[in-house]
Design an enzyme around this catalytic site. Sequence first.
Site, PDB file in Angstrom:
ATOM      1  N   ARG A 126       0.807  -1.100  -0.056  1.00 22.75           N
ATOM      2  CA  ARG A 126      -0.072   0.163   0.072  1.00 22.75           C
ATOM      3  C   ARG A 126       0.946   1.091   0.068  1.00 22.75           C
ATOM      4  NH1 ARG A 126      -4.887   1.996  -1.405  1.00 22.75           N
ATOM      5  NH2 ARG A 126      -6.209   2.965   0.218  1.00 22.75           N
ATOM      6  N   THR A 423      -9.437  -0.021  -9.598  1.00 24.06           N
ATOM      7  CA  THR A 423      -8.633  -1.004  -9.024  1.00 24.06           C
ATOM      8  C   THR A 423      -8.617  -2.302 -10.231  1.00 24.06           C
ATOM      9  OG1 THR A 423     -10.118  -0.660  -6.995  1.00 24.06           O
ATOM     10  CG2 THR A 423      -8.143  -1.832  -6.724  1.00 24.06           C
ATOM     11  N   ASP A 463      -7.630   8.336  -0.208  1.00 22.10           N
ATOM     12  CA  ASP A 463      -8.262   7.294   0.641  1.00 22.10           C
ATOM     13  C   ASP A 463      -8.345   7.569   2.069  1.00 22.10           C
ATOM     14  OD1 ASP A 463      -9.502   5.776  -1.164  1.00 22.10           O
ATOM     15  OD2 ASP A 463      -8.178   4.001  -0.882  1.00 22.10           O
ATOM     16  N   SER A 488     -10.439  -0.799   0.965  1.00 26.04           N
ATOM     17  CA  SER A 488     -11.305  -1.933   0.845  1.00 26.04           C
ATOM     18  C   SER A 488     -11.016  -3.208   0.174  1.00 26.04           C
ATOM     19  CB  SER A 488     -12.702  -1.404   0.465  1.00 26.04           C
ATOM     20  OG  SER A 488     -13.222  -0.213   1.182  1.00 26.04           O
ATOM     21  N   GLY A 510     -13.290  -2.313  -7.034  1.00 24.96           N
ATOM     22  CA  GLY A 510     -14.812  -1.934  -6.860  1.00 24.96           C
ATOM     23  C   GLY A 510     -14.915  -0.852  -5.684  1.00 24.96           C
ATOM     24  N   GLY A 511     -13.718  -0.408  -5.083  1.00 26.45           N
ATOM     25  CA  GLY A 511     -13.875   0.674  -4.281  1.00 26.45           C
ATOM     26  C   GLY A 511     -14.315   0.143  -2.745  1.00 26.45           C
TER      27      GLY A 511
END
Length: 604
Positions: A126, A423, A463, A488, A510-511
């Site tokens: 990340r 994503t 985010d 997520s 898909g968030g």
Amino acid sequence: MIITLRAKKNNVYVIGLSALALWIGGCSSEKPGLGKTSELPPAPEIASGYRADMVPVHATRHMAAAANPLATAAGQQMLRKGGSAIDAAIAMQAVLTLVEPQASGIGGGAFIMYWDGHKVQAFDGRETAPAGADKRMFLDAAGKPVAFTDAQIGGLSVGVPGVLRALQMAHEQHGKLPWNELFEPAIRLASEGFPVSARLHSQIVADKFIAQSPALAKYLLTEQGQPLPVGTVLKNPQLARTLQAIADRGVEAFYQGAIAQAMVEQVNSHPNPGSLSLADISGYRAKERHPVCGDYKQWRVCGMPPPSSGGVAVLQTLGILDALQRRSAALDLATMPPVGLQPSATAVHLMAEAERLAYADRALYLADSDFVPVNVKGLTDKNYLQSRATLIGDKSMGRADAGTPPGINLALAPDRSPLRISTSQIAAVDDQGGAISMTTSVESAFGSHVMSNGFILNNQLTDFSFIPDENGQPVANRIEPGKRPRSSMAPTLVFDRKSGELVATVGSPGGSQIIEYVNKAVVGLLDWKLNPQDAIGLPNFGSRNVATEVEAGRVSPALVQALKDRGHEVSAIEMTSGTQIIIRDETGWAAGADPRREGTALGD
């Protein structure tokens, strides 16, 4: 016990007892920067048609699945050479950087769940906030959150890319092929060109900010300023050179030297500048973390720990559903399979209610555990989830409150950051029994719109919560230097509890809807015994603790009415998942790719 987080000094939390009642994101009717809570942002990537003719792909030895056929082919090529699942994933990620720039790439980050045939591992790539990041950086002079696109577009939103470091870490442990071979397909495609797909064309058409970003406009628009037509052969010699440098010299070619310097200059010279430094980039480190695992009936499900919320939220949802089914045979999801790929109203009701409870906890407790203590054990405790399950009845609860899991919890304010992300999902199983589920992202479509050396830089800092604190309580997911924003993303591995054998690798883009998509896929595979293609193709549904969402145009009026009769506020919206599944079956492996995008699966 509830504890109030007072401050963080020298990485030590100063805390005090508090009896202040907790409240969750969405308990008021307004969310700063979002409007009414029922008006969540649309799907992060627009739909590009639904391929209704897709069937499962079968293989006996190995399988690769990715969001673009050219990426899938690159993964299959590595597996055919005897490569491992991580080898295939690296090759697929490199190609996706080229063919799917709106969703993923080496300028972003990733979470990786890996099974080497003996143990489960979680690799965290990340992005991190630069040292110069400030908790008020997305607030205006009046202290109000800026518009999402004002934060997104430009250098301000760029976090330090992490995907290459994570891939390197996993490859050092599990790679079978030489590092430089893994980039050959992407380098060739970048040099020789590839045809612009219908999906990429539709993404360019939908993005009004490309024209305002000179490098991106030059790359993706014609000389007349129009989106490149479908079939246009698109070359990216800059990316070819970048990937060649990474192939030849390893990831240090990216994190140090000219490529890193160019990123810093692009970010900091933008009209909406950031604070990225060479020290930020060279100092980035991927992390191996402890997977979060839990039982669901006869299976063991493992997912990504914080800073992702996906693993915990999926386990919470499944744990609550498991408790419901233990309470009453009438609530057993296995007894209510879809009819003609139309889910039953009862199944949608139960899953949406369980997700409300999981999303309520997510909004309050989950963040980067290196900065905020996250009570993962308490949040996934079986007794706690059983108590949460008792809140589900015949009628919808409407809006769930966060619970108080056992153990020490912090009194926090909710995260109200915009719920957007762009994503991609990668999956592979190899000849040696290894498997990977990897979710990779640049955040919003085309990320920050800052392009450097042929790749797009992420906007992952959006985010974080735009609001750092409320009513004297800090938000767990507030911006701090070096911190990783909550995600997520939910790459997931499923095992048979008795044998320990890998059953499936699952994941989706898909968030904040990723959690809904993965839950639907897992229940479809395990409870309803659907093949992977049908599990993906099942209409999407669920709840993010607002309205109960159903996929527009793909559910019947009867289902919507049945949900309304149970007290649900129903919102028919675009739910553009991009799920990839590989599951063990009697032939060896079966795989499916999401018909809502252009993904494929290939196996031998």
